[in-house]
Design a protein around this motif. Structure first.
Motif, short mmCIF file in Angstrom:
data_model
loop_
_atom_site.label_atom_id
_atom_site.label_comp_id
_atom_site.label_asym_id
_atom_site.label_seq_id
_atom_site.Cartn_x
_atom_site.Cartn_y
_atom_site.Cartn_z
N GLY A 32 0.84 -1.21 0.00
CA GLY A 32 0.00 0.00 0.00
C GLY A 32 0.87 1.26 0.00
O GLY A 32 1.96 1.26 0.57
N ARG A 33 0.38 2.29 -0.67
CA ARG A 33 1.13 3.56 -0.70
C ARG A 33 0.31 4.61 0.03
O ARG A 33 -0.91 4.56 0.07
N PHE A 34 1.01 5.59 0.61
CA PHE A 34 0.33 6.65 1.37
C PHE A 34 0.87 8.01 0.95
O PHE A 34 2.03 8.12 0.57
N GLY A 35 0.00 9.03 1.02
CA GLY A 35 0.43 10.40 0.75
C GLY A 35 0.39 11.20 2.03
O GLY A 35 -0.38 10.88 2.95
N ASP A 36 1.20 12.24 2.10
CA ASP A 36 1.24 13.08 3.30
C ASP A 36 0.27 14.24 3.16
O ASP A 36 0.22 14.90 2.12
N VAL A 37 -0.49 14.48 4.22
CA VAL A 37 -1.37 15.64 4.28
C VAL A 37 -0.81 16.55 5.37
O VAL A 37 -0.49 16.08 6.46
N PHE A 38 -0.68 17.84 5.06
CA PHE A 38 -0.05 18.76 6.01
C PHE A 38 -1.06 19.74 6.59
O PHE A 38 -2.09 20.03 5.98
N ASN A 39 -0.72 20.28 7.74
CA ASN A 39 -1.37 21.49 8.23
C ASN A 39 -0.45 22.63 7.79
O ASN A 39 0.63 22.81 8.35
N PRO A 40 -0.84 23.38 6.74
CA PRO A 40 0.09 24.35 6.17
C PRO A 40 0.42 25.53 7.09
O PRO A 40 1.47 26.15 6.94
N THR A 41 -0.47 25.82 8.04
CA THR A 41 -0.15 26.90 8.98
C THR A 41 1.02 26.49 9.86
O THR A 41 1.94 27.26 10.12
N LEU A 42 0.98 25.23 10.33
CA LEU A 42 2.03 24.76 11.23
C LEU A 42 3.23 24.22 10.46
O LEU A 42 4.32 24.08 11.02
N GLY A 43 3.00 23.87 9.19
CA GLY A 43 4.07 23.26 8.40
C GLY A 43 4.34 21.84 8.88
O GLY A 43 5.46 21.34 8.74
N LYS A 44 3.31 21.20 9.44
CA LYS A 44 3.51 19.86 10.01
C LYS A 44 2.60 18.85 9.35
O LYS A 44 1.47 19.17 8.96
N LEU A 45 3.08 17.60 9.35
CA LEU A 45 2.27 16.49 8.85
C LEU A 45 1.04 16.35 9.74
O LEU A 45 1.17 16.34 10.97
#
Ligand code: NAD
Length: 512
Positions: A32-45
């Motif tokens: 299985g493959r996964f993509g990263d979703v970020f919180n762009p305000t925090l710059g964190k995964l």
């Protein structure tokens, strides 16, 4: 699986939503493959999104296919009632949905709510589906013969959507498709899929049977599976131009109905008689709202005459310096971060290119970092003057908070700019002169035109779509064209003439 709590600090594990249930992606050990979703305000995964394999998408298609006969045979009134309930549920959960959008996309809360509202308007339009699907009837076209036509659903339809409107663009598509009696597979952007997943839960709660709306998260592999699978009848795509062109070409060759919306470079012409203060305010919202990540954002301002250009730059500069850039979920922010670090760096790279090309960078937002969120994917608003039509920053879509001012000497010179550009999505003219406005609207080569309206997104009962490289296909999103896209016409010729046998006839059937 918790897809709902954007404040949770732990990284969420997202799932697909198939057959009315959350379905986990295959784990990494089984390929299985996964993509990263970020919180762009925090710059964190903030989340890991499964990227569906061909087999996983095929399972979703099979589920949608199985749900179609039942759903396609419900009455339009029943389907409208589901839409009415869905509308109420979206309104009830508006705050929660807006937080999901803001915390994965980065647009500020008020903007996120506005975009959900624009999507809801399509749901409201879809509530009128019994009327919209009414056919045509010709009585007694010959003796005892009537002809009537009706619109029927297509079957399994699929929508592939971009990151910049994770609620609104899916809501351009699935309410229309489902109200017309189709089942729908949504493949949202893998960058911000939490809101679309929540919308699918709400559709189930509203009474759409399992399988009527399935959501698979994925990338090219998922998209290609949808484009090639013969069980999928229609593809609705919104995203960048190269992918729109590819989707259109591939799915059309497979014999599917396709509408594929692409990128944009939207101009706003400011005539010398325009109210400069209003034009500058309009440009602030249209160029920097949603950090410029809108396909209808204005990215080129065209003041006509040097004087208008000088006045416009003078009016814009203090407004842009005062723009409040910060956390997307801080109610006082006017502009949030960009969606990912890569996209922020790409936008910054374009500003570097503009400087190298010799445009005058009046306001430079490249080094902006909010004190509270130094790791967020931020860039401040940028304003270029003296941009020329041969520059890359003019020709290419930047999709960030960067406004280019291209000065024109005359109306004709201004009109030629959008007309000669490869994109033709939206365009606007600001003037007090009715003749100029009418002439502009008639001659400009773009699909959506604003007269003293900077972002002329048509309301849901009209249809949305650009021209040239901004749109491939010939039926636009929502409105009457949305109904036509998601249904097909069947025409019936019926003879009811008791006791009369017309006898055999071997010529072309003619009505007498
Ligand atoms: P994108 O083209 O990168 O992605 C759009 C969708 O296509 C996503 O679901 C993505 O997973 C999928 N995709 C990406 N690469 C693919 C590939 N190689 N093969 C198959 N599928 C692929 O667009 P984006 O960055 O998510 O969105 C921004 C773009 O969308 C901008 O260009 C913007 O102008 C455009 N847009 C257009 C409209 C419109 O109505 N014209 C509206 C919104 C956004």
């Amino acid at each position: 699986m918790n897809t709902r709590d954007p404040a949770a600090s732990a990284v969420k594990e997202l799932t697909h939503f198939i057959g009315g249930k959350h379905v986990a992606g295959r784990d990494a050990k089984s390929g299985g493959r996964f993509g990263d979703v970020f919180n762009p305000t925090l710059g964190k995964l903030s989340a890991r999104a499964p990227l569906a394999s061909k087999a996983e998408v095929e399972a979703a298609i099979a589920d949608s296919q199985a749900a179609f006969p039942g759903w396609g045979n419900t009455s339009p009134l029943t389907r409208a009632r589901v839409m009415f309930r869905f509308k109420e549920l979206v309104e009830k959960h508006m705050d929660e949905l807006a937080v999901l959008v803001s915390s994965e996309h980065g647009k500020v809360l008020s903007d996120a709510k506005g975009s959900i509202q624009r999507g809801l308007e399509v749901v409201e339009f879809a509530c009128g589906i019994p009327h919209l699907l009414k056919g045509e009837f010709s009585d007694s076209v010959s003796s005892g013969i009537d002809v009537y036509s009706m619109r029927q659903p297509l079957g399994v339809c699929a929508g592939i959507t971009p990151f910049n409107f994770p609620a609104m663009v899916p809501m351009w598509m699935f309410p229309m498709a489902i109200a017309c009696g189709n089942t729908f597979i949504l493949k949202p952007s893998e960058k911000d899929p939490s809101c679309p997943l929540r919308l699918a839960e709400l559709m189930l709660e509203a009474g759409a049977p399992p399988g009527v709306l399935n959501v698979v998260i994925g990338d090219k592999e998922s998209v290609d599976t949808l484009l090639h699978d013969p069980r999928v009848q229609a593809i609705s795509f919104v995203g960048s131009t190269p992918i729109a062109r590819y989707v259109f070409a591939t799915a059309s060759l497979e014999g599917k109905r396709v509408q594929a919306m692409g990128g944009a470079k939207n101009h706003m012409v400011v005539m010398p008689d325009a109210d400069i203060e209003s034009a500058a305010d309009a440009l602030m919202g249209a160029a920097y709202g949603s950090a410029g990540e809108r396909c209808m954002a204005i990215s080129v301002a065209v003041p006509v005459t040097e004087k208008t250009g000088n006045e416009l730059i003078e009016a814009m500069s203090p407004k842009l310096r005062a723009l409040k850039v910060g956390s997307s979920i801080d109610e006082s922010s006017e502009m949030g971060p960009l969606v990912t670090r890569e996209h922020r760096d790409k936008v910054k790279g374009y500003v570097d290119i503009g400087v190298q090309e010799g445009a005058k960078l009046v306001i430079d937002g490249r080094e902006f970092r909010p004190a509270k969120h130094p790791d967020g994917f931020f860039i401040g608003g940028c304003l270029f003057d003296n941009v020329r039509a041969d520059m890359r920053i003019y020709k290419e879509e930047i999709f960030g908070p960067v406004l280019s001012v291209v000065r024109a000497k005359t109306f004709e010179e201004a009109l030629a700019l959008p007309n000669e550009h490869e994109y033709g999505n939206g365009v606007a003219v600001f003037t007090r002169n009715g003749d100029v406005a009418r002439n502009f609207a008639n001659k400009v080569q773009c699909g959506m035109v604003g007269i003293n309206v900077p972002i002329p997104v048509p309301l849901s009962f009209h249809s949305f779509g650009g021209w040239k490289n901004s749109m491939f296909g010939d039926m636009n999103q929502h409105g009457p064209e949305g109904v036509r896209f998601y249904s097909r016409v069947k025409t019936i010729t019926a003879r009811w003439r008791e006791g009369v046998n017309p006898g055999a006839s071997f010529g072309m059937p003619l009505m007498k």
